[in-house]
Each structure stands twice: as C-alpha cells, then as structure tokens.
Write a protein that holds these residues in place. Structure first.
Motif, PDB file in Angstrom:
ATOM      1  N   VAL A 120      17.700  42.653  89.203  1.00 25.05           N
ATOM      2  CA  VAL A 120      17.686  41.193  89.088  1.00 25.05           C
ATOM      3  C   VAL A 120      18.811  40.552  89.900  1.00 25.05           C
ATOM      4  N   SER A 121      19.974  41.151  89.861  1.00 22.42           N
ATOM      5  CA  SER A 121      21.131  40.574  90.566  1.00 22.42           C
ATOM      6  C   SER A 121      21.159  40.956  92.039  1.00 22.42           C
ATOM      7  N   ARG A 122      20.286  41.902  92.434  1.00 24.59           N
ATOM      8  CA  ARG A 122      20.295  42.428  93.808  1.00 24.59           C
ATOM      9  C   ARG A 122      21.682  42.952  94.157  1.00 24.59           C
ATOM     10  N   LEU A 123      22.222  43.685  93.232  1.00 24.66           N
ATOM     11  CA  LEU A 123      23.566  44.214  93.386  1.00 24.66           C
ATOM     12  C   LEU A 123      23.641  45.231  94.517  1.00 24.66           C
ATOM     13  N   VAL A 124      22.652  46.131  94.565  1.00 19.59           N
ATOM     14  CA  VAL A 124      22.525  47.086  95.669  1.00 19.59           C
ATOM     15  C   VAL A 124      21.053  47.168  96.037  1.00 19.59           C
ATOM     16  N   ASP A 125      20.763  47.801  97.153  1.00 17.37           N
ATOM     17  CA  ASP A 125      19.383  47.944  97.603  1.00 17.37           C
ATOM     18  C   ASP A 125      18.609  48.794  96.582  1.00 17.37           C
ATOM     19  N   PRO A 126      17.573  48.237  95.936  1.00 19.22           N
ATOM     20  CA  PRO A 126      16.851  49.002  94.912  1.00 19.22           C
ATOM     21  C   PRO A 126      16.098  50.201  95.470  1.00 19.22           C
ATOM     22  N   GLU A 127      15.709  50.147  96.740  1.00 24.28           N
ATOM     23  CA  GLU A 127      15.053  51.307  97.337  1.00 24.28           C
ATOM     24  C   GLU A 127      16.034  52.464  97.480  1.00 24.28           C
ATOM     25  N   VAL A 128      17.240  52.163  97.891  1.00 20.64           N
ATOM     26  CA  VAL A 128      18.275  53.191  97.987  1.00 20.64           C
ATOM     27  C   VAL A 128      18.553  53.779  96.606  1.00 20.64           C
ATOM     28  N   GLU A 130      16.595  53.863  94.012  1.00 18.05           N
ATOM     29  CA  GLU A 130      15.456  54.633  93.523  1.00 18.05           C
ATOM     30  C   GLU A 130      15.363  56.000  94.210  1.00 18.05           C
ATOM     31  N   ASN A 131      15.621  56.043  95.500  1.00 16.94           N
ATOM     32  CA  ASN A 131      15.606  57.322  96.204  1.00 16.94           C
ATOM     33  C   ASN A 131      16.701  58.253  95.689  1.00 16.94           C
ATOM     34  N   LEU A 132      17.870  57.701  95.423  1.00 17.65           N
ATOM     35  CA  LEU A 132      18.954  58.493  94.852  1.00 17.65           C
ATOM     36  C   LEU A 132      18.573  59.010  93.465  1.00 17.65           C
ATOM     37  N   ARG A 133      17.936  58.145  92.669  1.00 13.65           N
ATOM     38  CA  ARG A 133      17.525  58.544  91.318  1.00 13.65           C
ATOM     39  C   ARG A 133      16.528  59.697  91.365  1.00 13.65           C
ATOM     40  N   LEU A 134      15.524  59.564  92.217  1.00  9.21           N
ATOM     41  CA  LEU A 134      14.498  60.600  92.306  1.00  9.21           C
ATOM     42  C   LEU A 134      15.107  61.952  92.660  1.00  9.21           C
ATOM     43  N   HIS A 135      16.004  61.947  93.623  1.00  3.43           N
ATOM     44  CA  HIS A 135      16.613  63.208  94.048  1.00  3.43           C
ATOM     45  C   HIS A 135      17.555  63.745  92.980  1.00  3.43           C
ATOM     46  N   HIS A 136      18.349  62.870  92.398  1.00  7.44           N
ATOM     47  CA  HIS A 136      19.370  63.283  91.430  1.00  7.44           C
ATOM     48  C   HIS A 136      18.736  63.855  90.159  1.00  7.44           C
ATOM     49  N   VAL A 137      17.718  63.188  89.652  1.00  5.49           N
ATOM     50  CA  VAL A 137      17.078  63.646  88.421  1.00  5.49           C
ATOM     51  C   VAL A 137      16.251  64.907  88.681  1.00  5.49           C
ATOM     52  N   THR A 138      15.652  65.011  89.868  1.00  6.44           N
ATOM     53  CA  THR A 138      14.915  66.225  90.213  1.00  6.44           C
ATOM     54  C   THR A 138      15.850  67.428  90.268  1.00  6.44           C
ATOM     55  N   LYS A 139      16.999  67.245  90.896  1.00  4.01           N
ATOM     56  CA  LYS A 139      17.987  68.329  90.971  1.00  4.01           C
ATOM     57  C   LYS A 139      18.535  68.644  89.587  1.00  4.01           C
ATOM     58  N   ILE A 230      32.399  61.103  87.955  1.00  2.00           N
ATOM     59  CA  ILE A 230      31.152  60.337  87.979  1.00  2.00           C
ATOM     60  C   ILE A 230      30.830  59.927  89.416  1.00  2.00           C
ATOM     61  N   GLY A 231      29.627  60.233  89.843  1.00  8.38           N
ATOM     62  CA  GLY A 231      29.197  59.972  91.209  1.00  8.38           C
ATOM     63  C   GLY A 231      29.315  61.173  92.117  1.00  8.38           C
ATOM     64  N   ALA A 232      30.219  62.115  91.778  1.00  7.86           N
ATOM     65  CA  ALA A 232      30.472  63.254  92.658  1.00  7.86           C
ATOM     66  C   ALA A 232      29.308  64.232  92.700  1.00  7.86           C
ATOM     67  N   ASP A 233      28.476  64.244  91.665  1.00  7.25           N
ATOM     68  CA  ASP A 233      27.338  65.168  91.635  1.00  7.25           C
ATOM     69  C   ASP A 233      26.067  64.545  92.191  1.00  7.25           C
ATOM     70  N   VAL A 234      26.172  63.331  92.723  1.00 11.57           N
ATOM     71  CA  VAL A 234      25.011  62.650  93.304  1.00 11.57           C
ATOM     72  C   VAL A 234      24.995  62.888  94.811  1.00 11.57           C
ATOM     73  N   ASP A 235      24.029  63.638  95.278  1.00 10.32           N
ATOM     74  CA  ASP A 235      23.940  63.906  96.712  1.00 10.32           C
ATOM     75  C   ASP A 235      23.731  62.610  97.477  1.00 10.32           C
ATOM     76  N   ASN A 236      24.452  62.470  98.589  1.00 10.56           N
ATOM     77  CA  ASN A 236      24.318  61.311  99.482  1.00 10.56           C
ATOM     78  C   ASN A 236      24.679  59.998  98.795  1.00 10.56           C
ATOM     79  N   PHE A 237      25.563  60.071  97.796  1.00 12.19           N
ATOM     80  CA  PHE A 237      25.943  58.830  97.112  1.00 12.19           C
ATOM     81  C   PHE A 237      26.658  57.866  98.048  1.00 12.19           C
ATOM     82  N   GLY A 238      27.502  58.404  98.917  1.00  8.99           N
ATOM     83  CA  GLY A 238      28.274  57.540  99.792  1.00  8.99           C
ATOM     84  C   GLY A 238      29.761  57.789  99.640  1.00  8.99           C
ATOM     85  N   ASP A 239      30.547  56.768  99.860  1.00 11.12           N
ATOM     86  CA  ASP A 239      32.003  56.884  99.850  1.00 11.12           C
ATOM     87  C   ASP A 239      32.528  56.934  98.416  1.00 11.12           C
ATOM     88  N   LEU A 240      32.892  58.134  97.962  1.00  7.37           N
ATOM     89  CA  LEU A 240      33.412  58.273  96.595  1.00  7.37           C
ATOM     90  C   LEU A 240      34.803  57.657  96.447  1.00  7.37           C
TER      91      LEU A 240
END
Length: 287
Positions: A120-128, A130-139, A230-240
């Motif tokens: 709702v707030s468009r805080l970050v790109d929702p496609e990005v 969602e792609n991170l979620r799919l990969h993270h939860v699958t792993k 938190i965030g360190a186990d998310v592949d391709n998260f970005g700048d930790l």
C-alpha cells in the motif's frame, strides 16, 4: 534425569504445555492485520490499469528503514520452515497442536501486516519483494536431512527462542528509529507478539533444564552460535550494511536474555563439555 530418550524428553516437555500455554494466552493480545494498514493510501498497479512501482517516487521511509522492513518481512515469510521443524520433532496432534498451531497462526499475521503495508505504501518494489520471498521460502531454513538427525526437540525450542528474541531486538531498534505513525503501530503489535512467543519458548527451555540439563545447555549454545543476522540468510537481499544498525548487538541481547531467564550463571553440576558450552553462552552475553 540426564539419560532420557527423546521420547521421554518430549513427554516431559509435554507435561509442561498446559501451564506454559496458559501463561502464553494470558499475555497474548488479539489483533487484526487489516486494521493497521492505511488502505486509503493504496492504488492499483499497471496490471489493473494503474501505475507500477517507481523507484524515483517520494519514499515514505528512509532507505535503511525500508530495507529493515523488507528484511523483517522476509524473515516472517519464512515461518513455514520453523513450523516444519517443530512438526518434525513433536506431533502436530494432541497437546503439541496448541503450541505449534498457536505460534503459526500468530506469527503468520506479522507477514500479512508487513506485506500489506509495504504494498500500500509502495515502500519497496513489490515484484522484487515477491521474488525474494519465493526464493527464500523455497530454500527455507535447516530444510535438509541434517535437521532431521542433528536437531532434537530442545534444539528446536532453543532455535525458536533465539529467533524470537532476535526479532525483538531488531524491532525495538526499528521502532526507536521510526517516526512513521503507521509503521510504528504495526511493528509495536508484532513486537508484543514476539516478546510473548520468546517467553513461551524460553519456558519450554526451562522445563528442559529440569528434564535434561546437558541437552539444554548444548541446545542453547548451538542456537546462539548458529544465529544469523536478520536479512543475512536472504539470498540477493542487497546491502546488509544498510540495516546493520538494526542488527547491532543482537547476539549479546539474545544471549544475555537467555542467561537471565534460564539462570545459566548459577547453573552447576555440568560435565566439562557442558560447562564449556555454558561458558561460551556467558561470553556471548558479555559476562
């Protein structure tokens, strides 16, 4: 009582469920994720004739806070991994259903509220996101044969106590850094839940002290030593480094809280190996 089989240990913990869950439900507070989302701020994306996310649009939060919200969301998204670990070690039926089911239902609303706010707030790109979620939860987390053989019920309880305490530390720093009224309200609700959940899992660890001191100390030592920021186990998260301040001193906070709640400073009667593990926990707590 340090020679219990895993079935005997599971039964010993099961006997503590009524008292532990009574305390849990007394401290828990009901809330609805949809109540806290500013729906009037939302608008359609291009798929429904609106406008897609624009990285150049005015941001409702600074970049570091936005990254912190995304990291927390992805951490909460990965709740099924922890659910599976619990279900593998304790039957999802009978008395344990209340423990596993309550935690799953309560924790799931965290990702619901955070995602709805993010979109709702468009805080970050929702496609990005969602792609991170799919990969993270699958792993997933610890989704391998190792978790089946090397993790027992107290290992899982220690892992979850550490996980919840780590979330508490992260959320407290996010709240201290936020002047956004909506985000503050959402994270405050999540923070209360996580404090209650951390206490619940710590109570199971305290039951483990009575049932098997050696296995309890080993489990806590393992959970703290394997803790990922938190965030360190998310592949391709970005700048930790962007969210480093929210993760700062997390290990010390987690360890010191468990030392106090489990009274590890005064715990005696341990073997040399277990005493070494206890001292590692105390060192992690800065003691």
């Amino acid at each position: 009582m340090n020679d219990l089989t895993q079935d005997e240990l599971l039964y010993a913990l099961e006997k503590a469920i009524p008292e532990i869950m009574e305390e849990h439900h007394a401290a828990a507070e009901a809330w609805n994720p949809h109540d806290w989302v500013p729906w009037d701020d939302g608008r359609n994306f291009a798929f429904l004739g609106g406008v897609d996310f624009d990285p150049d649009q005015p941001a409702p939060l600074p970049a570091d806070a936005a990254a912190a919200v995304l990291a927390l969301l992805l951490t909460k998204d990965n709740m099924p991994s922890y659910h599976r670990l619990m279900a593998q070690k304790a039957s999802i039926f009978g008395a344990w259903q209340q423990v596993i089911g309550s935690w799953t239902a309560e924790d799931n609303r965290h990702s619901i509220a955070l995602r709805d706010y993010l979109v709702v707030s468009r805080l970050v790109d929702p496609e990005v996101a969602e792609n991170l979620r799919l990969h993270h939860v699958t792993k997933g987390k610890l989704q391998s044969p190792v978790s089946l053989t090397d993790y027992q019920i107290l290992d899982v309880m220690a892992l979850l106590a550490v996980h919840e305490l780590q979330c508490v530390a992260f959320e407290e720093k996010l709240l201290a850094d936020s002047d956004n009224e909506v985000l503050t309200a959402i994270v405050s609700r999540i923070l209360h839940d996580d404090r209650v959940q951390a206490k619940t899992f710590t109570n199971f660890l305290n039951a483990g002290v009575d049932a098997n001191i050696s296995e309890l100390v080993t489990a806590v030592d393992k959970a703290i030593s394997e803790m990922e920021l938190i965030g360190a186990d998310v592949d391709n998260f970005g700048d930790l480094d962007l969210i480093a301040k929210y993760n700062a001193d997390a290990s010390t906070y987690v360890a010191s809280t468990l030392v106090a709640d489990l009274k590890l400073q005064s715990l005696g009667g341990l073997s040399d190996k277990d005493e070494t593990a206890r001292l590692r926990i105390l060192a992690a707590a800065g003691l």
